[in-house]
Design a protein around this motif. Structure first.
Motif, PDB file in Angstrom:
ATOM      1  N   GLU A   1       0.876  -1.172   0.000  1.00 29.50           N
ATOM      2  CA  GLU A   1       0.000   0.000   0.000  1.00 29.50           C
ATOM      3  C   GLU A   1       0.912   1.221   0.000  1.00 29.50           C
ATOM      4  O   GLU A   1       1.554   1.522   1.009  1.00 29.50           O
ATOM      5  CB  GLU A   1      -0.897  -0.011   1.240  1.00 29.50           C
ATOM      6  CG  GLU A   1      -1.807   1.187   1.377  1.00 29.50           C
ATOM      7  CD  GLU A   1      -2.442   1.261   2.753  1.00 29.50           C
ATOM      8  OE1 GLU A   1      -2.747   2.384   3.200  1.00 29.50           O
ATOM      9  OE2 GLU A   1      -2.617   0.200   3.401  1.00 29.50           O
ATOM     10  N   GLY A   2       1.018   1.883  -1.134  1.00 35.38           N
ATOM     11  CA  GLY A   2       2.024   2.931  -1.260  1.00 35.38           C
ATOM     12  C   GLY A   2       1.511   4.220  -1.856  1.00 35.38           C
ATOM     13  O   GLY A   2       0.505   4.258  -2.560  1.00 35.38           O
ATOM     14  N   GLY A   3       2.236   5.307  -1.582  1.00 37.65           N
ATOM     15  CA  GLY A   3       1.897   6.618  -2.110  1.00 37.65           C
ATOM     16  C   GLY A   3       2.250   6.747  -3.578  1.00 37.65           C
ATOM     17  O   GLY A   3       2.860   5.864  -4.191  1.00 37.65           O
ATOM     18  N   ARG A   4       1.872   7.875  -4.142  1.00 35.18           N
ATOM     19  CA  ARG A   4       2.147   8.156  -5.557  1.00 35.18           C
ATOM     20  C   ARG A   4       3.657   8.238  -5.781  1.00 35.18           C
ATOM     21  O   ARG A   4       4.377   8.885  -5.030  1.00 35.18           O
ATOM     22  CB  ARG A   4       1.478   9.475  -5.946  1.00 35.18           C
ATOM     23  CG  ARG A   4       1.589   9.840  -7.402  1.00 35.18           C
ATOM     24  CD  ARG A   4       0.946  11.178  -7.682  1.00 35.18           C
ATOM     25  NE  ARG A   4      -0.477  11.204  -7.326  1.00 35.18           N
ATOM     26  CZ  ARG A   4      -1.270  12.268  -7.494  1.00 35.18           C
ATOM     27  NH1 ARG A   4      -0.754  13.391  -7.982  1.00 35.18           N
ATOM     28  NH2 ARG A   4      -2.539  12.210  -7.157  1.00 35.18           N
ATOM     29  N   GLY A   5       4.146   7.567  -6.827  1.00 38.15           N
ATOM     30  CA  GLY A   5       5.569   7.618  -7.155  1.00 38.15           C
ATOM     31  C   GLY A   5       6.446   6.778  -6.254  1.00 38.15           C
ATOM     32  O   GLY A   5       7.671   6.890  -6.295  1.00 38.15           O
ATOM     33  N   VAL A   6       5.841   5.888  -5.450  1.00 37.18           N
ATOM     34  CA  VAL A   6       6.620   5.091  -4.503  1.00 37.18           C
ATOM     35  C   VAL A   6       7.384   3.961  -5.183  1.00 37.18           C
ATOM     36  O   VAL A   6       8.331   3.418  -4.627  1.00 37.18           O
ATOM     37  CB  VAL A   6       5.696   4.530  -3.403  1.00 37.18           C
ATOM     38  CG1 VAL A   6       4.913   3.325  -3.904  1.00 37.18           C
ATOM     39  CG2 VAL A   6       6.467   4.186  -2.141  1.00 37.18           C
ATOM     40  N   GLY A   7       6.987   3.606  -6.410  1.00 39.63           N
ATOM     41  CA  GLY A   7       7.685   2.545  -7.146  1.00 39.63           C
ATOM     42  C   GLY A   7       6.919   1.245  -7.215  1.00 39.63           C
ATOM     43  O   GLY A   7       7.510   0.161  -7.281  1.00 39.63           O
ATOM     44  N   LYS A   8       5.591   1.333  -7.236  1.00 35.20           N
ATOM     45  CA  LYS A   8       4.771   0.104  -7.272  1.00 35.20           C
ATOM     46  C   LYS A   8       4.931  -0.640  -8.592  1.00 35.20           C
ATOM     47  O   LYS A   8       4.885  -1.870  -8.625  1.00 35.20           O
ATOM     48  CB  LYS A   8       3.295   0.466  -7.030  1.00 35.20           C
ATOM     49  CG  LYS A   8       3.022   1.046  -5.643  1.00 35.20           C
ATOM     50  CD  LYS A   8       1.541   1.197  -5.360  1.00 35.20           C
ATOM     51  CE  LYS A   8       0.881   2.294  -6.154  1.00 35.20           C
ATOM     52  NZ  LYS A   8       1.290   3.650  -5.716  1.00 35.20           N
ATOM     53  N   SER A   9       5.113   0.088  -9.694  1.00 31.61           N
ATOM     54  CA  SER A   9       5.286  -0.577 -10.988  1.00 31.61           C
ATOM     55  C   SER A   9       6.564  -1.410 -11.020  1.00 31.61           C
ATOM     56  O   SER A   9       6.616  -2.474 -11.649  1.00 31.61           O
ATOM     57  CB  SER A   9       5.314   0.458 -12.123  1.00 31.61           C
ATOM     58  OG  SER A   9       4.082   1.134 -12.211  1.00 31.61           O
ATOM     59  N   THR A  10       7.589  -0.928 -10.344  1.00 30.78           N
ATOM     60  CA  THR A  10       8.838  -1.684 -10.262  1.00 30.78           C
ATOM     61  C   THR A  10       8.640  -2.963  -9.469  1.00 30.78           C
ATOM     62  O   THR A  10       9.230  -4.006  -9.789  1.00 30.78           O
ATOM     63  CB  THR A  10       9.938  -0.820  -9.622  1.00 30.78           C
ATOM     64  OG1 THR A  10      10.166   0.331 -10.443  1.00 30.78           O
ATOM     65  CG2 THR A  10      11.233  -1.594  -9.475  1.00 30.78           C
ATOM     66  N   VAL A  11       7.805  -2.926  -8.437  1.00 32.07           N
ATOM     67  CA  VAL A  11       7.489  -4.126  -7.670  1.00 32.07           C
ATOM     68  C   VAL A  11       6.846  -5.171  -8.587  1.00 32.07           C
ATOM     69  O   VAL A  11       7.179  -6.361  -8.527  1.00 32.07           O
ATOM     70  CB  VAL A  11       6.553  -3.781  -6.492  1.00 32.07           C
ATOM     71  CG1 VAL A  11       5.990  -5.045  -5.852  1.00 32.07           C
ATOM     72  CG2 VAL A  11       7.293  -2.956  -5.451  1.00 32.07           C
ATOM     73  N   ILE A  12       5.913  -4.728  -9.444  1.00 24.08           N
ATOM     74  CA  ILE A  12       5.268  -5.647 -10.385  1.00 24.08           C
ATOM     75  C   ILE A  12       6.297  -6.226 -11.354  1.00 24.08           C
ATOM     76  O   ILE A  12       6.310  -7.432 -11.622  1.00 24.08           O
ATOM     77  CB  ILE A  12       4.145  -4.931 -11.153  1.00 24.08           C
ATOM     78  CG1 ILE A  12       3.005  -4.555 -10.199  1.00 24.08           C
ATOM     79  CG2 ILE A  12       3.615  -5.810 -12.291  1.00 24.08           C
ATOM     80  CD1 ILE A  12       1.881  -3.776 -10.860  1.00 24.08           C
ATOM     81  N   ALA A  13       7.169  -5.354 -11.881  1.00 22.88           N
ATOM     82  CA  ALA A  13       8.186  -5.816 -12.831  1.00 22.88           C
ATOM     83  C   ALA A  13       9.126  -6.833 -12.190  1.00 22.88           C
ATOM     84  O   ALA A  13       9.468  -7.861 -12.803  1.00 22.88           O
ATOM     85  CB  ALA A  13       8.975  -4.621 -13.371  1.00 22.88           C
ATOM     86  N   ASP A  14       9.561  -6.567 -10.969  1.00 21.59           N
ATOM     87  CA  ASP A  14      10.438  -7.511 -10.267  1.00 21.59           C
ATOM     88  C   ASP A  14       9.752  -8.861 -10.082  1.00 21.59           C
ATOM     89  O   ASP A  14      10.357  -9.921 -10.277  1.00 21.59           O
ATOM     90  CB  ASP A  14      10.824  -6.947  -8.892  1.00 21.59           C
ATOM     91  CG  ASP A  14      11.856  -5.837  -8.983  1.00 21.59           C
ATOM     92  OD1 ASP A  14      12.447  -5.668 -10.062  1.00 21.59           O
ATOM     93  OD2 ASP A  14      12.071  -5.144  -7.971  1.00 21.59           O
ATOM     94  N   GLU A  15       8.483  -8.814  -9.696  1.00 22.07           N
ATOM     95  CA  GLU A  15       7.748 -10.059  -9.474  1.00 22.07           C
ATOM     96  C   GLU A  15       7.600 -10.853 -10.768  1.00 22.07           C
ATOM     97  O   GLU A  15       7.794 -12.078 -10.788  1.00 22.07           O
ATOM     98  CB  GLU A  15       6.368  -9.747  -8.889  1.00 22.07           C
ATOM     99  CG  GLU A  15       5.510 -10.962  -8.597  1.00 22.07           C
ATOM    100  CD  GLU A  15       5.996 -11.786  -7.423  1.00 22.07           C
ATOM    101  OE1 GLU A  15       5.427 -12.876  -7.187  1.00 22.07           O
ATOM    102  OE2 GLU A  15       6.967 -11.359  -6.742  1.00 22.07           O
TER     103      GLU A  15
END
Length: 504
Positions: free
Chosen positions: A31-45
């Motif tokens: 659960e993260g704020g704007r620009g926290v890097g959630k897309s990178t988490v998806i890419a890593d997974e």
């Protein structure tokens, strides 16, 4: 055929991304704020699963197919590029890959048009809740903007697919793994994400739940990014979007009968969107940058439209349409692309979006606020709106009502209308995605007790440094359509008294 190898490059990750990537739990929620890097988490997974579960079938979940195409994929592709993975080389989107046959999934999809297929044979099927996903078998899954999902559908349709691959992956830690990323839920419906937070406390070996503010990713954001966000947002919005502080529940607003779970719907035309993901050329994000009203199926192209605007330093256009089912659907709310955008530019963007509409009649509802000027033109707002519409081939039915209705009259009207049980009124519904900021405006419109009854609190409209999309402007435009068009249908014999107004 040239063999494809895994890229070897140096990558940098913030603390949140490192913690998520190294967490051993099967289920991980961010659960993260704007620009926290959630897309990178998806890419890593995706990268880890693609290599740990070769030839597996997995899911990528969004609320709508359009969300995946326009919001999830572009940012995920950029994040994959930071890992060295290239679209068309290491994976394909929306088309059958050209890998060697033994690198295809153990359970190949019947339809490659909604897949992301990796060179390792792993494939992700793009699932959306506007289309049933029953019948699929998967080995792991990822969900973007998890708080926007319908939890009942997700449980019954998506989680039920996690049953594949035991024969090949039973002892692999990535088998049946789940990764869910989300911003803070803005509605009561979205708070289902918090059940995972509680589960992480009771079953910490199974569920990992992490909350993170945008500041954790400051090294990857522009130097003045936080300063700019403070300038354009109210403190309330900044706390939610940037600091990741959960908002307090606000009761007693100006629209107390509004229930998002009952009145809002999704209506993307997935056949049209699918056609833009050409099976020959694959996914191209530029195809989704300037969509028109054909992207949705709730717009009846042969039925007239209703519009109303709010005027001043911030302008917006709300569009609705009554259909043969006795429904009045709020189809879209269009806001400026940049602060200070002139009203003629905004109306032209409306014309561009509704250009495919075959019935060229539009009913323009306005009051005395439209007779003002912004100082950049001798013409009134109403004159400019009608000139741009006519120039684009629209037949304008201008409905002028003079003074704006009183706040307490609008409050009483919507208190009845939004219940959707009055025999003289249509059913009022809202397109969840295209009316995003209108819905925010409705939810964020506080009320106070005035001399004659409830009044809408509009103080944030005067705070020019905050993002006006989240304030009361769009609710005001909606008020004009709803009240002017339908208030006289409520009989005077009811307990509610409303002044009679002529309607078409």
């Amino acid at each position: 055929m040239v063999e494809i190898s895994r890229p070897r490059i140096e990558v940098k990750r913030n603390l949140m991304q490192i913690l998520v990537r190294t967490a051993p739990q099967k289920t991980k929620v961010v659960e993260g704020g704007r620009g926290v890097g959630k897309s990178t988490v998806i890419a890593d997974e995706m990268s880890e699963v693609a290599h740990a579960l070769r030839r597996s079938t997995n899911f990528l979940q969004g609320r709508t197919y359009q969300q995946i195409l326009t919001r999830t994929l572009p940012s995920t592709i950029l994040s994959l590029e930071t890992l060295g993975y290239k679209n068309g080389i290491h994976y394909t989107i929306g088309q059958k890959p050209i890998w060697k046959k033994y690198d295809y999934p153990y359970e190949p999809p019947l339809d490659w048009g909604k897949t992301i297929a990796w060179y390792t044979g792993a494939v992700w099927t793009m699932l959306s809740q506007d289309v049933s996903s029953r019948g699929l078998n998967t080995c792991s899954g990822v969900a973007d903007e998890f708080c926007e999902l319908d939890p009942v559908k997700f449980q019954a349709e998506t989680l039920a697919t996690l049953r594949s691959g035991k024969r090949y992956f039973e002892n692999n830690p990535k088998w049946l793994s789940q990764m869910y990323v989300s911003s803070i839920p803005r509605t009561q419906e979205g708070k289902h994400i918090y059940t995972f937070e509680q589960e992480a406390l009771t079953n910490p070996n199974d569920v990992f739940y992490l909350r993170a503010p945008s500041a954790i990713n400051k090294d990857n954001l522009p130097a003045d990014w936080f300063k700019m966000q403070r300038r354009i947002m109210s403190k309330y919005e900044y706390d939610i979007e940037i600091e990741n502080i959960r908002p307090r529940a606000v009761g007693g607003g100006f629209y107390p009968a509004f229930n998002e779970s009952l009145l809002c719907y999704d209506a993307f035309n997935n056949d049209f969107l699918r056609g833009l993901v050409d099976n020959t050329n694959g996914y191209d994000k530029t195809s989704f940058e300037k969509l028109d009203c054909r992207e949705v199926y709730d717009v009846m192209l042969d039925t007239e439209l209703d519009i109303a605007l709010d005027y001043g330093k911030f302008c917006c256009i709300v569009t609705g349409q009554e259909n043969f089912l006795n429904e009045f659907r709020f189809l879209s709310s269009i806001t400026p692309d940049a602060p200070g955008e002139m009203i003629e530019v905004l109306v032209q963007r409306w014309c561009d979006y509704y250009r495919p509409h075959r019935n060229r009649r539009v009913v323009y509802w306005y009051d005395q606020t439209a007779t003002g000027k912004d100082g950049r033109s001798p013409k009134t707002y109403a004159d400019i709106v009608q000139e741009v519409l006519i120039k684009n081939g629209w037949d304008v039915d201008a409905q002028y009502f003079g003074a704006a209705p009183e706040h307490h009259d609008k409050y009483k009207f919507w208190a009845i209308a939004m219940r959707n049980d009055h025999p003289g009124l249509p059913i009022f519904l809202y397109n969840r995605s295209k009316c995003k900021y209108l819905i925010e405006s409705i939810n964020n419109s506080p009320a106070k007790e005035g001399k004659f009854g409830p009044e809408k609190v509009k103080t944030e409209e005067r705070k020019t440094k905050i993002d006006q999309r989240y304030t009361t402007h769009q609710g005001d435009a909606m008020d004009m359509i709803g009240y002017f068009k339908y208030s006289a249908r409520i009989e005077a014999s009811q307990a509610l008294w409303l002044p009679a107004r002529s309607i078409r």
